[in-house]
Design an enzyme around this catalytic site. Sequence first.
Site, PDB file in Angstrom:
ATOM      1  N   ASP A  27      -7.288   7.010   7.660  1.00 34.61           N
ATOM      2  CA  ASP A  27      -6.150   7.415   6.833  1.00 34.61           C
ATOM      3  C   ASP A  27      -6.473   7.083   5.381  1.00 34.61           C
ATOM      4  OD1 ASP A  27      -3.717   8.032   5.785  1.00 34.61           O
ATOM      5  OD2 ASP A  27      -2.589   6.506   6.878  1.00 34.61           O
ATOM      6  N   SER A  28      -7.339   7.898   4.784  1.00 37.98           N
ATOM      7  CA  SER A  28      -7.896   7.527   3.485  1.00 37.98           C
ATOM      8  C   SER A  28      -7.316   8.344   2.347  1.00 37.98           C
ATOM      9  CB  SER A  28      -9.409   7.739   3.505  1.00 37.98           C
ATOM     10  OG  SER A  28      -9.681   9.130   3.524  1.00 37.98           O
TER      11      SER A  28
HETATM   12  N1  AG3 Z   1      -3.714   9.845   2.367  1.00 41.74           N
HETATM   13  C1  AG3 Z   1      -4.229  11.118   1.918  1.00 41.74           C
HETATM   14  C2  AG3 Z   1      -3.770  11.477   0.590  1.00 41.74           C
HETATM   15  C3  AG3 Z   1      -4.527  12.536  -0.109  1.00 41.74           C
HETATM   16  C4  AG3 Z   1      -3.683  13.007  -1.221  1.00 41.74           C
HETATM   17  N2  AG3 Z   1      -4.426  13.524  -2.321  1.00 41.74           N
HETATM   18  C5  AG3 Z   1      -3.864  13.908  -3.479  1.00 41.74           C
HETATM   19  N3  AG3 Z   1      -2.585  13.792  -3.663  1.00 41.74           N
HETATM   20  N4  AG3 Z   1      -4.628  14.385  -4.397  1.00 41.74           N
HETATM   21  C6  AG3 Z   1      -2.337   9.656   2.426  1.00 41.74           C
HETATM   22  C7  AG3 Z   1      -1.962   8.346   3.007  1.00 41.74           C
HETATM   23  C8  AG3 Z   1      -0.758   8.441   3.857  1.00 41.74           C
HETATM   24  N5  AG3 Z   1      -0.694   7.395   4.804  1.00 41.74           N
END
Ligand code: AG3
Length: 285
Positions: free
Chosen positions: A157-158
Site C-alpha cells: 500500500d505505497s
Molecule cells: N496510496 C496510493 C496513493 C497514490 C496517489 N497518488 C497521487 N495522488 N498522485 C494511498 C494510500 C492509501 N492507504
Amino acid sequence: MQSDLWLEEKYKNFIGYRYKINKTLFSGKSEFQSVDVVETEGLGKMLLNDGLVMVTEKDEFVYHDMITHVPMFTHPHPENVLIIGGGDGGTAREVLRHKSVKKCVMVEIDKMVVDACKEHIPQTSKDLNHPKLELIIDDGLEYVKNTTLKFDVILIDSTDPIGPAAPLFNSAFYQNVKKCLTSNGIVVSQGESVFFESHMQQVLLGILGEHFSKVSIYNYSNLTYPGGLWSFTYASDTLDPIKNFNEARVTSSNLKFNYYNEQIHRAAFALPSFMKAKVQHLLKN
Ligand code: AG3
C-alpha cells in the site's frame, strides 16, 4: 469573513487538481516526507504526503476495498496478512473485517503518518489498535528481507514511486516478498495511474513476472487520484484472480462494501484497449 483557501496537488509538473479547504489540521515534515491533513470543503478530511493526495474521507473506500478484497476473496482462507505502508490504516481496517484473519502485520516507515491519521482521520485509522494487528514502524524493505514469517496475502500500500516508496518498485524487494509468501500466497501492489504511469506499470509487471507464474493488473476509478483510472497489480504462483475466485465466499462473508462486489471483482480485470496494448504481453495466467 474567511477568504477562500485552495490547495493544489501538482502531479508530474503538468497537471493540477485543486480543492477548497476549510482548515489545516496537521502539517509536519518527517525524515521521509511532508505530511499534511486538511479539512476540505467537499471531500471531508484529506491526507497528503509530499503534496500528493493519499486519502480523502469521501473516496478512500474505493482504494481500500480494491487493494484488500480482491486478493482476500481469491485466497480460499487467508489467515496471515502483511501490509507494507498503509499508514492511514484504511487497508488494515478492511483486512481485519475478514473473519479468517488471525494476524495482520503492518509495516509503515513513517510514524508521523500513523500519528497524524490516528489523531485526525479516525475513519481510516480506527482499527490501528486492533488486537489482531501488529503495527511496526520500520522500513518494509528491511522487514521482508529479515522476517522468517510467511503470509497468505501481502498488500503493498505505497505512495507514488518517488520518495520513500521508490525502492518498493524493484526486483530485489519482490524476491523477498516472495520469500515471505506461503506457496499459494498472493501479493497485490499499488499499481499507479493508467494514463500517466504506463511505463511504471510495465516495469512492475515485468518484475512480478520474474518471480511469479501468475501476473495480472486490475483497475478501479476514484475521485482524487490524477486521471481517475488507477490500478493494482496482482501476482501469485498458484491462484488466478478470476478462475480461483469463489463468489460464494463473498455472499457467505456477510460483509457489506461500498465499492467491491462479485461483479466488480471480475470486471476490474477487463482492461481498456489502450492499456492492453501497453501491458498485455507482460501478463501471465
Ligand atoms: N496510496 C496510493 C496513493 C497514490 C496517489 N497518488 C497521487 N495522488 N498522485 C494511498 C494510500 C492509501 N492507504
